[in-house]
Design a protein around this motif. Structure first.
Motif, PDB file in Angstrom:
ATOM      1  N   HIS A   8       0.767  -1.196  -0.309  1.00 48.85           N
ATOM      2  CA  HIS A   8       0.016  -0.163   0.235  1.00 48.85           C
ATOM      3  C   HIS A   8       0.911   1.116   0.333  1.00 48.85           C
ATOM      4  CE1 HIS A   8      -3.448  -1.781   2.226  1.00 48.85           C
ATOM      5  NE2 HIS A   8      -3.526  -2.335   0.856  1.00 48.85           N
ATOM      6  N   ILE A  10       0.935   5.121   0.784  1.00 44.60           N
ATOM      7  CA  ILE A  10      -0.129   5.900   1.664  1.00 44.60           C
ATOM      8  C   ILE A  10       0.852   7.813   1.811  1.00 44.60           C
ATOM      9  CG2 ILE A  10      -0.881   6.256   4.197  1.00 44.60           C
ATOM     10  CD1 ILE A  10      -0.162   3.147   4.096  1.00 44.60           C
ATOM     11  N   LEU A  27      -6.739  11.449   3.596  1.00 48.27           N
ATOM     12  CA  LEU A  27      -5.683  10.572   3.895  1.00 48.27           C
ATOM     13  C   LEU A  27      -5.719   9.045   2.800  1.00 48.27           C
ATOM     14  CD1 LEU A  27      -3.433   9.175   5.434  1.00 48.27           C
ATOM     15  CD2 LEU A  27      -4.552   8.348   6.795  1.00 48.27           C
ATOM     16  N   LEU A  29      -4.770   6.796  -0.296  1.00 46.55           N
ATOM     17  CA  LEU A  29      -4.350   4.711   0.722  1.00 46.55           C
ATOM     18  C   LEU A  29      -4.431   3.931  -1.506  1.00 46.55           C
ATOM     19  CD1 LEU A  29      -3.887   2.674   3.205  1.00 46.55           C
ATOM     20  CD2 LEU A  29      -5.133   1.642   0.342  1.00 46.55           C
ATOM     21  N   ASN A  39      -9.842   6.189   1.619  1.00 45.24           N
ATOM     22  CA  ASN A  39      -9.465   7.489   1.751  1.00 45.24           C
ATOM     23  C   ASN A  39     -10.333   7.703   3.180  1.00 45.24           C
ATOM     24  OD1 ASN A  39     -11.346   8.397   0.821  1.00 45.24           O
ATOM     25  ND2 ASN A  39     -10.365  10.461  -0.271  1.00 45.24           N
ATOM     26  N   LEU A  54      -7.262   4.719   9.042  1.00 48.48           N
ATOM     27  CA  LEU A  54      -5.775   4.150   8.570  1.00 48.48           C
ATOM     28  C   LEU A  54      -6.825   3.060   9.002  1.00 48.48           C
ATOM     29  CD1 LEU A  54      -3.724   3.470   6.447  1.00 48.48           C
ATOM     30  CD2 LEU A  54      -1.827   3.119   8.643  1.00 48.48           C
ATOM     31  N   TRP A  58      -7.844   0.224   6.301  1.00 47.29           N
ATOM     32  CA  TRP A  58      -8.151  -1.601   6.592  1.00 47.29           C
ATOM     33  C   TRP A  58      -8.575  -1.803   6.754  1.00 47.29           C
ATOM     34  CZ3 TRP A  58      -2.059  -0.879   8.896  1.00 47.29           C
ATOM     35  CH2 TRP A  58      -1.340  -0.130   8.491  1.00 47.29           C
ATOM     36  N   ALA A  67       3.350  -1.121   3.918  1.00 44.46           N
ATOM     37  CA  ALA A  67       3.327  -0.206   4.043  1.00 44.46           C
ATOM     38  C   ALA A  67       3.940   1.387   3.959  1.00 44.46           C
ATOM     39  CB  ALA A  67       2.057   0.652   5.321  1.00 44.46           C
ATOM     40  N   ILE A  89       1.613   5.510  14.278  1.00 48.10           N
ATOM     41  CA  ILE A  89       1.185   4.793  12.890  1.00 48.10           C
ATOM     42  C   ILE A  89       1.993   3.327  12.404  1.00 48.10           C
ATOM     43  CG2 ILE A  89       1.764   4.720  10.634  1.00 48.10           C
ATOM     44  CD1 ILE A  89      -0.371   6.945  10.636  1.00 48.10           C
ATOM     45  N   CYS A  93       1.774  -0.499  12.443  1.00 50.40           N
ATOM     46  CA  CYS A  93       2.043  -2.009  11.207  1.00 50.40           C
ATOM     47  C   CYS A  93       2.923  -2.303  11.990  1.00 50.40           C
ATOM     48  CB  CYS A  93       2.805  -0.710  10.694  1.00 50.40           C
ATOM     49  SG  CYS A  93       1.991   0.442   9.173  1.00 50.40           S
TER      50      CYS A  93
END
Length: 253
Positions: A8, A10, A27, A29, A39, A54, A58, A67, A89, A93
């Protein structure tokens, strides 16, 4: 060929202003292997707001393997030279088994797929209508994203739409009720891609590593191993050219 669901890209668009001066960011993606987009419209860029946005993306688009972000502190965390600190963030992840990857500084084309979508979003959506409120913008934005994923045909996929690229493929959405970590998890790794200039310096958010003379004028990948607090640098052939300690903080910034 990049498979759907693996990478992805971003990025953030904005700030933009609505008629009446309401300020927001988008935002954005995009899944590189299918061009499926997710988004979120956010009115603040605080880390907690971006993590929640996010999470929402997801939960529909699915969780990737990698990412890929630019080096903005909204994504990366702590302002240089606070190189020990990473963002909520990055922590999310790592917690989900996603590798956060940061592209070379001042090379936005490395995230060219999402940069192109940012342009499409701006010209084909945002600038085509006057939005009377954030609610109006949110509703029309959701419809635009759904239309894109169902109808936009990409020559890279033989004329298939993003949704068609996912036919008979397993999407792994973020589970309901997921709570992001409050500290940096002691697992996974962070990737940072950089170009080494003639001064032999590899700059990692304020931490500088000096490489050998033979490693200049090439791209390298710095792999920060979180649990081991170790830095491993590999060249374009995957050969290890440097190893050292990397003292991470578990605190998020």
């Amino acid at each position: 060929t990049i498979e759907p669901g693996t990478t992805h890209q971003i990025d953030m668009v904005g700030p933009r202003h609505l008629f009446g001066a309401a300020k927001f960011h988008a935002l954005n993606l995009i899944d590189v292997g299918s061009h499926r987009v997710g988004n979120a419209i956010v009115t603040e860029t605080r880390p907690a707001v971006l993590v929640a946005a996010l999470c929402g993306i997801w939960s529909t688009v699915g969780i990737p393997t990698v990412a890929q972000f630019d080096n903005h502190t909204n994504f990366r965390g702590g302002i240089p030279p606070q190189w020990k600190y990473f963002s909520p963030i990055v922590a999310m992840c790592l917690d989900l088994g996603v590798t956060p990857r940061f592209i070379p500084i001042r090379e936005p084309w490395r995230n060219g797929v999402v940069e192109h979508f940012n342009d499409v979003w701006d010209k084909s959506f945002f600038r085509t209508e006057v939005f009377t409120s954030l609610d109006h913008l949110q509703a029309e934005n959701t419809a635009f994203i759904e239309f894109h994923n169902s109808n936009h045909r990409y020559s890279a996929h033989g004329g298939a739409t993003p949704n068609q690229m996912w036919h008979d493929r397993l999407c792994v959405p973020l589970p309901d009720g997921y709570i992001p970590p409050a500290r940096l998890p002691a697992k996974g790794w962070i990737e940072v891609v950089r170009f080494v200039r003639s001064n032999q310096q590899l700059s990692l958010f304020g931490k500088t590593v000096t490489l050998a003379e033979g490693d200049v004028h090439q791209y390298v990948t710095a792999i920060i191993k979180v649990r081991a607090r170790e830095l491993v640098v590999t060249n374009i052939n995957g050969e290890i050219i440097h190893q050292s300690d990397f003292d991470l903080s578990r605190e998020l910034r």
